[in-house]
Design a protein around this motif. Structure first.
Motif, PDB file in Angstrom:
ATOM      1  N   PHE A 190      21.942  -9.020 -21.148  1.00 57.85           N
ATOM      2  CA  PHE A 190      22.754 -10.061 -20.516  1.00 57.85           C
ATOM      3  C   PHE A 190      23.854 -10.589 -21.440  1.00 57.85           C
ATOM      4  N   THR A 191      23.492 -11.066 -22.625  1.00 57.00           N
ATOM      5  CA  THR A 191      24.506 -11.723 -23.458  1.00 57.00           C
ATOM      6  C   THR A 191      25.517 -10.727 -24.016  1.00 57.00           C
ATOM      7  N   THR A 192      25.074  -9.560 -24.455  1.00 55.79           N
ATOM      8  CA  THR A 192      26.020  -8.558 -24.949  1.00 55.79           C
ATOM      9  C   THR A 192      26.962  -8.138 -23.827  1.00 55.79           C
ATOM     10  N   GLY A 193      26.422  -7.990 -22.636  1.00 55.34           N
ATOM     11  CA  GLY A 193      27.238  -7.599 -21.492  1.00 55.34           C
ATOM     12  C   GLY A 193      28.308  -8.608 -21.167  1.00 55.34           C
ATOM     13  N   ILE A 194      27.955  -9.866 -21.133  1.00 56.32           N
ATOM     14  CA  ILE A 194      28.934 -10.878 -20.747  1.00 56.32           C
ATOM     15  C   ILE A 194      29.996 -11.055 -21.842  1.00 56.32           C
ATOM     16  N   VAL A 195      29.620 -10.870 -23.096  1.00 48.62           N
ATOM     17  CA  VAL A 195      30.601 -10.937 -24.192  1.00 48.62           C
ATOM     18  C   VAL A 195      31.555  -9.742 -24.111  1.00 48.62           C
ATOM     19  N   THR A 196      31.019  -8.551 -23.836  1.00 55.75           N
ATOM     20  CA  THR A 196      31.856  -7.353 -23.721  1.00 55.75           C
ATOM     21  C   THR A 196      32.783  -7.448 -22.519  1.00 55.75           C
ATOM     22  N   VAL A 197      32.258  -7.871 -21.385  1.00 55.99           N
ATOM     23  CA  VAL A 197      33.078  -8.033 -20.181  1.00 55.99           C
ATOM     24  C   VAL A 197      34.188  -9.054 -20.426  1.00 55.99           C
ATOM     25  N   SER A 198      33.874 -10.134 -21.136  1.00 53.36           N
ATOM     26  CA  SER A 198      34.879 -11.157 -21.436  1.00 53.36           C
ATOM     27  C   SER A 198      35.974 -10.613 -22.335  1.00 53.36           C
ATOM     28  N   CYS A 199      35.608  -9.734 -23.270  1.00 54.91           N
ATOM     29  CA  CYS A 199      36.596  -9.117 -24.157  1.00 54.91           C
ATOM     30  C   CYS A 199      37.546  -8.221 -23.365  1.00 54.91           C
ATOM     31  N   ILE A 200      37.014  -7.437 -22.433  1.00 52.71           N
ATOM     32  CA  ILE A 200      37.828  -6.529 -21.620  1.00 52.71           C
ATOM     33  C   ILE A 200      38.694  -7.303 -20.628  1.00 52.71           C
ATOM     34  N   GLN A 201      38.202  -8.436 -20.169  1.00 46.36           N
ATOM     35  CA  GLN A 201      38.840  -9.235 -19.123  1.00 46.36           C
ATOM     36  C   GLN A 201      40.312  -9.516 -19.414  1.00 46.36           C
ATOM     37  N   GLY A 202      41.174  -9.154 -18.459  1.00 43.27           N
ATOM     38  CA  GLY A 202      42.595  -9.476 -18.548  1.00 43.27           C
ATOM     39  C   GLY A 202      43.386  -8.614 -19.506  1.00 43.27           C
ATOM     40  N   GLY A 203      42.728  -7.644 -20.137  1.00 42.79           N
ATOM     41  CA  GLY A 203      43.390  -6.871 -21.180  1.00 42.79           C
ATOM     42  C   GLY A 203      44.100  -5.625 -20.687  1.00 42.79           C
ATOM     43  N   LYS A 204      44.221  -4.664 -21.605  1.00 41.08           N
ATOM     44  CA  LYS A 204      44.833  -3.374 -21.334  1.00 41.08           C
ATOM     45  C   LYS A 204      43.793  -2.312 -21.641  1.00 41.08           C
ATOM     46  N   LEU A 205      44.018  -1.108 -21.181  1.00 40.37           N
ATOM     47  CA  LEU A 205      43.065  -0.028 -21.459  1.00 40.37           C
ATOM     48  C   LEU A 205      42.908   0.208 -22.959  1.00 40.37           C
ATOM     49  N   GLU A 206      43.986  -0.002 -23.723  1.00 38.09           N
ATOM     50  CA  GLU A 206      43.911   0.190 -25.181  1.00 38.09           C
ATOM     51  C   GLU A 206      42.956  -0.803 -25.842  1.00 38.09           C
ATOM     52  N   ASP A 207      42.715  -1.942 -25.203  1.00 39.37           N
ATOM     53  CA  ASP A 207      41.840  -2.971 -25.772  1.00 39.37           C
ATOM     54  C   ASP A 207      40.362  -2.608 -25.680  1.00 39.37           C
ATOM     55  N   ILE A 208      40.033  -1.655 -24.829  1.00 37.90           N
ATOM     56  CA  ILE A 208      38.620  -1.350 -24.586  1.00 37.90           C
ATOM     57  C   ILE A 208      37.928  -0.867 -25.848  1.00 37.90           C
ATOM     58  N   GLU A 209      38.604  -0.047 -26.651  1.00 39.95           N
ATOM     59  CA  GLU A 209      37.982   0.438 -27.903  1.00 39.95           C
ATOM     60  C   GLU A 209      37.563  -0.713 -28.796  1.00 39.95           C
ATOM     61  N   LYS A 210      38.426  -1.695 -28.932  1.00 40.36           N
ATOM     62  CA  LYS A 210      38.107  -2.866 -29.759  1.00 40.36           C
ATOM     63  C   LYS A 210      36.900  -3.611 -29.185  1.00 40.36           C
ATOM     64  N   CYS A 211      36.844  -3.716 -27.870  1.00 41.95           N
ATOM     65  CA  CYS A 211      35.749  -4.441 -27.231  1.00 41.95           C
ATOM     66  C   CYS A 211      34.418  -3.708 -27.357  1.00 41.95           C
TER      67      CYS A 211
END
Length: 195
Positions: free
Chosen positions: A98-119
């Protein structure tokens, strides 16, 4: 004594706290909810499990689907990029606690495809999420989120949409933790560290 037990059983059943959150991957209001509230809060709580009588679930959704070459494909109001990000978010939800998922989803949220690696760089299931996010499986997970919205929040016309015990709570859509930390079931989670 038997009369007391009969009254106690309905009270215990009612004491469960169920929260459902619906958002769009590129929606500015969903960005605020996830990036400013959910992500930072649960990043601090990563070590902590929610109480047994609390269920929080989030759904990053498309707003429709279409058939392309015999397969269901999501459609999103903010374009193709929104659906691409949403697939990775649905995959992160599947391959995370749960917590890792919501933190990862929040990192991806509103970003660009290039941001996914960082997340995903520190995520133990990053390969599974990467592969899922570019596959039909990711599309199917996103479709599942769409169907979940149809089932449990069919009248959700505004996004983000937060339901607490089946009822929309508009204040929780802008000040999530002020509302949920007022519930007895969340006292330990909310008070263990400050927001």
């Amino acid at each position: 004594m038997n009369i007391f037990i009969l009254f106690l059983i309905p009270y215990v059943a009612f004491a469960k706290l169920e929260i459902e959150i619906f958002g769009l991957a590129k929606c500015p209001h969903t960005n605020i909810l996830f990036k400013n509230q959910l992500g930072p809060f649960f990043a601090k709580k990563n070590h902590q499990k929610l109480a047994d009588d609390v269920k929080i679930d989030w759904h990053i959704i498309p707003t429709g689907t279409k058939q392309v070459n015999g397969k269901v494909v999501a459609t999103c109001p903010h374009g193709t990029l929104e659906c691409e990000l949403a697939k990775f978010q649905a995959c992160a939800k599947k391959y995370s606690n749960f917590t890792t998922g919501i933190v990862t989803v929040s990192c991806i949220q509103g970003g660009k495809l290039e941001d996914i690696e960082k997340c995903l760089e520190n995520h133990e299931k990053r390969e599974e999420i990467r592969n899922c996010g570019v596959s039909q499986h990711g599309e199917d997970l996103l479709f599942g989120e769409h169907m979940m919205r149809s089932k449990i929040a069919p009248n959700s016309y505004h996004i983000p949409w937060v339901q607490i015990n089946g009822e929309r709570n508009t204040e929780a859509e802008t000040d999530f933790f002020k509302i949920i930390c007022g519930f007895q079931q969340m006292k330990n989670t909310c008070s263990s560290t400050s927001q």
